[in-house]
Design an enzyme around this catalytic site. Structure first.
Site, PDB file in Angstrom:
ATOM      1  N   PHE A  12       2.387  10.095  -7.011  1.00 53.62           N
ATOM      2  CA  PHE A  12       1.859  10.066  -8.377  1.00 53.62           C
ATOM      3  C   PHE A  12       0.432   9.534  -8.394  1.00 53.62           C
ATOM      4  O   PHE A  12       0.067   8.683  -7.571  1.00 53.62           O
ATOM      5  CB  PHE A  12       2.705   9.146  -9.269  1.00 53.62           C
ATOM      6  CG  PHE A  12       4.063   9.690  -9.601  1.00 53.62           C
ATOM      7  CD1 PHE A  12       4.206  10.744 -10.493  1.00 53.62           C
ATOM      8  CD2 PHE A  12       5.215   9.145  -9.029  1.00 53.62           C
ATOM      9  CE1 PHE A  12       5.459  11.244 -10.808  1.00 53.62           C
ATOM     10  CE2 PHE A  12       6.468   9.639  -9.331  1.00 53.62           C
ATOM     11  CZ  PHE A  12       6.596  10.690 -10.231  1.00 53.62           C
ATOM     12  N   LYS A  14      -1.766   7.248 -10.746  1.00 54.63           N
ATOM     13  CA  LYS A  14      -1.656   6.292 -11.852  1.00 54.63           C
ATOM     14  C   LYS A  14      -3.055   6.048 -12.402  1.00 54.63           C
ATOM     15  O   LYS A  14      -4.015   5.957 -11.631  1.00 54.63           O
ATOM     16  CB  LYS A  14      -1.046   4.959 -11.370  1.00 54.63           C
ATOM     17  CG  LYS A  14       0.461   4.962 -11.223  1.00 54.63           C
ATOM     18  CD  LYS A  14       1.004   5.701 -10.031  1.00 54.63           C
ATOM     19  CE  LYS A  14       0.683   5.025  -8.720  1.00 54.63           C
ATOM     20  NZ  LYS A  14       1.207   5.830  -7.558  1.00 54.63           N
ATOM     21  N   TYR A  86      -7.089  -7.559   8.603  1.00 53.07           N
ATOM     22  CA  TYR A  86      -6.465  -6.402   9.268  1.00 53.07           C
ATOM     23  C   TYR A  86      -7.335  -6.017  10.462  1.00 53.07           C
ATOM     24  O   TYR A  86      -8.564  -6.047  10.358  1.00 53.07           O
ATOM     25  CB  TYR A  86      -6.433  -5.250   8.264  1.00 53.07           C
ATOM     26  CG  TYR A  86      -5.287  -4.269   8.337  1.00 53.07           C
ATOM     27  CD1 TYR A  86      -3.967  -4.701   8.285  1.00 53.07           C
ATOM     28  CD2 TYR A  86      -5.533  -2.889   8.415  1.00 53.07           C
ATOM     29  CE1 TYR A  86      -2.925  -3.791   8.305  1.00 53.07           C
ATOM     30  CE2 TYR A  86      -4.496  -1.974   8.433  1.00 53.07           C
ATOM     31  CZ  TYR A  86      -3.187  -2.424   8.377  1.00 53.07           C
ATOM     32  OH  TYR A  86      -2.159  -1.511   8.385  1.00 53.07           O
ATOM     33  N   GLY A  93      -4.768   1.400   3.977  1.00 54.02           N
ATOM     34  CA  GLY A  93      -4.593   2.123   2.712  1.00 54.02           C
ATOM     35  C   GLY A  93      -5.254   1.339   1.587  1.00 54.02           C
ATOM     36  O   GLY A  93      -5.007   0.144   1.417  1.00 54.02           O
ATOM     37  N   LEU A  94      -6.101   2.027   0.799  1.00 50.71           N
ATOM     38  CA  LEU A  94      -6.836   1.324  -0.264  1.00 50.71           C
ATOM     39  C   LEU A  94      -5.903   0.796  -1.335  1.00 50.71           C
ATOM     40  O   LEU A  94      -6.187  -0.214  -1.982  1.00 50.71           O
ATOM     41  CB  LEU A  94      -7.890   2.254  -0.868  1.00 50.71           C
ATOM     42  CG  LEU A  94      -9.032   2.609   0.086  1.00 50.71           C
ATOM     43  CD1 LEU A  94      -9.996   3.583  -0.576  1.00 50.71           C
ATOM     44  CD2 LEU A  94      -9.762   1.349   0.542  1.00 50.71           C
ATOM     45  N   ASP A  95      -4.749   1.463  -1.529  1.00 50.64           N
ATOM     46  CA  ASP A  95      -3.783   0.961  -2.515  1.00 50.64           C
ATOM     47  C   ASP A  95      -3.238  -0.404  -2.080  1.00 50.64           C
ATOM     48  O   ASP A  95      -2.947  -1.264  -2.914  1.00 50.64           O
ATOM     49  CB  ASP A  95      -2.645   1.976  -2.749  1.00 50.64           C
ATOM     50  CG  ASP A  95      -1.902   2.361  -1.469  1.00 50.64           C
ATOM     51  OD1 ASP A  95      -2.450   2.216  -0.352  1.00 50.64           O
ATOM     52  OD2 ASP A  95      -0.748   2.814  -1.587  1.00 50.64           O
ATOM     53  N   ASP A 116       5.422  -3.009  -2.556  1.00 53.54           N
ATOM     54  CA  ASP A 116       5.007  -1.827  -3.312  1.00 53.54           C
ATOM     55  C   ASP A 116       5.899  -0.670  -2.867  1.00 53.54           C
ATOM     56  O   ASP A 116       5.728  -0.113  -1.781  1.00 53.54           O
ATOM     57  CB  ASP A 116       3.525  -1.536  -3.030  1.00 53.54           C
ATOM     58  CG  ASP A 116       3.006  -0.347  -3.839  1.00 53.54           C
ATOM     59  OD1 ASP A 116       3.823   0.438  -4.359  1.00 53.54           O
ATOM     60  OD2 ASP A 116       1.774  -0.196  -3.933  1.00 53.54           O
ATOM     61  N   THR A 172      30.575  11.234   2.563  1.00 52.03           N
ATOM     62  CA  THR A 172      29.213  11.487   3.054  1.00 52.03           C
ATOM     63  C   THR A 172      28.172  10.888   2.106  1.00 52.03           C
ATOM     64  O   THR A 172      27.244  10.187   2.540  1.00 52.03           O
ATOM     65  CB  THR A 172      28.981  13.006   3.200  1.00 52.03           C
ATOM     66  OG1 THR A 172      30.014  13.512   4.059  1.00 52.03           O
ATOM     67  CG2 THR A 172      27.622  13.302   3.819  1.00 52.03           C
TER      68      THR A 172
HETATM   69  N1  LIG Z   1      10.372  11.676 -11.248  1.00 56.16           N
HETATM   70  C1  LIG Z   1      10.108  11.237 -10.006  1.00 56.16           C
HETATM   71  N2  LIG Z   1       9.581  12.101  -9.091  1.00 56.16           N
HETATM   72  C2  LIG Z   1       9.292  11.685  -7.835  1.00 56.16           C
HETATM   73  N3  LIG Z   1       9.516  10.417  -7.418  1.00 56.16           N
HETATM   74  C3  LIG Z   1      10.029   9.525  -8.261  1.00 56.16           C
HETATM   75  C4  LIG Z   1      10.352   9.881  -9.606  1.00 56.16           C
HETATM   76  N4  LIG Z   1      10.826   8.767 -10.232  1.00 56.16           N
HETATM   77  C5  LIG Z   1      10.801   7.763  -9.323  1.00 56.16           C
HETATM   78  N5  LIG Z   1      10.350   8.206  -8.136  1.00 56.16           N
HETATM   79  C6  LIG Z   1      10.219   7.351  -6.949  1.00 56.16           C
HETATM   80  O1  LIG Z   1       8.908   6.821  -7.015  1.00 56.16           O
HETATM   81  C7  LIG Z   1       8.279   6.968  -5.739  1.00 56.16           C
HETATM   82  C8  LIG Z   1       6.801   7.154  -5.963  1.00 56.16           C
HETATM   83  O2  LIG Z   1       6.300   5.987  -6.595  1.00 56.16           O
HETATM   84  P1  LIG Z   1       4.754   5.679  -6.676  1.00 56.16           P
HETATM   85  O3  LIG Z   1       4.618   4.206  -6.668  1.00 56.16           O
HETATM   86  O4  LIG Z   1       4.109   6.399  -7.788  1.00 56.16           O
HETATM   87  O5  LIG Z   1       4.296   6.292  -5.310  1.00 56.16           O
HETATM   88  P2  LIG Z   1       2.909   6.598  -4.679  1.00 56.16           P
HETATM   89  O6  LIG Z   1       2.039   5.396  -4.954  1.00 56.16           O
HETATM   90  O7  LIG Z   1       3.258   6.757  -3.254  1.00 56.16           O
HETATM   91  O8  LIG Z   1       2.375   7.844  -5.312  1.00 56.16           O
HETATM   92  C9  LIG Z   1       8.953   8.151  -5.070  1.00 56.16           C
HETATM   93  O9  LIG Z   1       8.903   8.035  -3.685  1.00 56.16           O
HETATM   94  C10 LIG Z   1      10.372   8.057  -5.596  1.00 56.16           C
HETATM   95  O10 LIG Z   1      11.190   7.269  -4.738  1.00 56.16           O
HETATM   96  C1  LIG Z   2       1.099   3.089   3.638  1.00 55.09           C
HETATM   97  C2  LIG Z   2       0.723   4.137   2.609  1.00 55.09           C
HETATM   98  C3  LIG Z   2       1.207   5.508   3.065  1.00 55.09           C
HETATM   99  C4  LIG Z   2       1.400   3.776   1.276  1.00 55.09           C
HETATM  100  O1  LIG Z   2       1.117   4.779   0.334  1.00 55.09           O
HETATM  101  P1  LIG Z   2       2.014   5.026  -0.976  1.00 55.09           P
HETATM  102  O2  LIG Z   2       3.435   4.854  -0.610  1.00 55.09           O
HETATM  103  O3  LIG Z   2       1.582   3.955  -1.978  1.00 55.09           O
HETATM  104  O4  LIG Z   2       1.644   6.395  -1.448  1.00 55.09           O
HETATM  105  C5  LIG Z   2      -0.836   4.147   2.364  1.00 55.09           C
HETATM  106  O5  LIG Z   2      -1.261   2.866   1.998  1.00 55.09           O
HETATM  107  C6  LIG Z   2      -1.592   4.612   3.586  1.00 55.09           C
HETATM  108  O6  LIG Z   2      -1.740   5.791   3.808  1.00 55.09           O
HETATM  109  N1  LIG Z   2      -2.078   3.643   4.429  1.00 55.09           N
HETATM  110  C7  LIG Z   2      -2.845   3.953   5.590  1.00 55.09           C
HETATM  111  C8  LIG Z   2      -2.379   3.161   6.778  1.00 55.09           C
HETATM  112  C9  LIG Z   2      -2.568   1.646   6.664  1.00 55.09           C
HETATM  113  O7  LIG Z   2      -2.500   1.082   5.550  1.00 55.09           O
HETATM  114  O8  LIG Z   2      -2.793   1.000   7.704  1.00 55.09           O
HETATM  115  K   LIG Z   3       3.494   1.796  -1.206  1.00 55.50           K
END
Ligand SMILES: Nc1ncnc2c1ncn2[C@@H]1O[C@H](COP(=O)(O)OP(=O)(O)O)[C@@H](O)[C@H]1O
Ligand SMILES: CC(C)(COP(=O)(O)O)[C@@H](O)C(=O)NCCC(=O)O
Ligand SMILES: [K+]
Length: 247
Positions: A12, A14, A86, A93-95, A116, A172
């Site tokens: 997503f 944000k 680091y 990852g910048l996030d 996160d 399962t």
């Molecule tokens: N409607 C949805 N579609 C896809 N993923 C969802 C949904 N609702 C919740 N999720 C969960 O949220 C996660 C993505 O969260 P988010 O923090 O936005 O991820 P990212 O920062 O990686 O984009 C997905 O991996 C999934 O587990």
């Molecule tokens: C670890 C992550 C995949 C997390 O991304 P997200 O789940 O928030 O989409 C992202 O921060 C990333 O690609 N990091 C690069 C590798 C590192 O942080 O060292």
């Molecule tokens: K994450």
């Protein structure tokens, strides 16, 4: 000061508007285009903008933001009150950097573990002085179930089940959920215990798309008193970067 902050994750995008340090509005989009931004801004007069991206956007986002705001490219070279320890800041990852900035500035006198839970689950530690050494990258909730289906001949594709709370299964579906979901909580509990032994006063902050899942599970655990959900941690970290650059 009106700030537009954008966090492009692997699932997503944000986006939020802040008036100084106050969140005005936020949203999450799977399809993110130029018109998403125009519709979201809808009349707000944006002064500054900043982006954290783990994936390149599908259009020239920087040029677009520069056309109506003072755009700041976010990177690990930007100095903030969080010091990156680091070993490879160029691959961080910048996030993750934005999340620990958000955490440290919300609770600046505490040691913090940020969980996160997005596409991947990241565990990131920042100490009370703002030192950020790194943490853990682990498969996310949906990724666990998808991977079991993808890499096997007989395991079906299931979605996460928010109601599931069993330690083990007897068919399962329940066996896979016990592994993917209960297993993830055991993993989180293990890492929390590890950090808590070294930093007894640690606070645990939850964010990301699956934060409600972690929140529900951890609020029923011995960790309840130290766990808090901060859904906009990455966005508020990015907003903090704008402030630290301009103040
Ligand atoms: N409607 C949805 N579609 C896809 N993923 C969802 C949904 N609702 C919740 N999720 C969960 O949220 C996660 C993505 O969260 P988010 O923090 O936005 O991820 P990212 O920062 O990686 O984009 C997905 O991996 C999934 O587990
Ligand atoms: C670890 C992550 C995949 C997390 O991304 P997200 O789940 O928030 O989409 C992202 O921060 C990333 O690609 N990091 C690069 C590798 C590192 O942080 O060292
Ligand atoms: K994450």
């Amino acid at each position: 000061m009106i700030n537009l902050v954008i966090d492009i994750g692997n699932t997503f995008t944000k986006i939020a508007i802040f008036n100084n340090r106050e969140l005005v509005k936020s949203a999450a989009y799977q399809d993110f285009t130029e018109s998403t931004i125009s519709n979201f801004i809808n009349g707000h007069n944006v002064d500054n903008s900043i982006v954290s991206a783990v994936e390149d956007p599908a259009f020239d986002l920087e040029s677009h933001l520069k056309s109506f705001s003072n755009y700041q490219r976010f990177s690990t070279s930007i100095k903030t009150n969080v010091s990156i320890r680091y070993k490879t800041p160029e691959t961080l990852g910048l996030d993750r950097y934005a999340a620990v900035i958000g955490a440290h500035n919300l609770y600046c006198s505490q040691d913090i573990l940020v969980i996160d839970s997005g596409t991947c689950v990241t565990y990131d530690f920042v100490d009370r002085e703002g030192n950020y050494p790194g943490g853990v990258i682990s498969p996310g909730l949906k990724m666990r179930l998808t991977a079991m289906n993808y890499y096997t001949g007989r395991l079906p594709l299931f979605s996460p089940d928010p109601e599931f709370d069993q330690q083990s299964g007897n068919d399962t579906l329940s066996c896979m959920l016990a592994g993917a979901q209960t297993g993830l909580i055991h993993e989180a509990a293990g890492f929390i215990n590890y950090y808590k032994q070294q930093h007894p006063d640690i606070k645990i902050l939850l964010c990301g798309g699956d934060a409600p899942f972690f929140d529900r599970q951890l609020k029923n655990s011995i960790f309840a008193p130290i766990v808090k959900t901060e859904p906009h941690l990455v966005l508020s970290g990015l907003n903090e970067v704008i402030h630290q650059i301009n103040d």
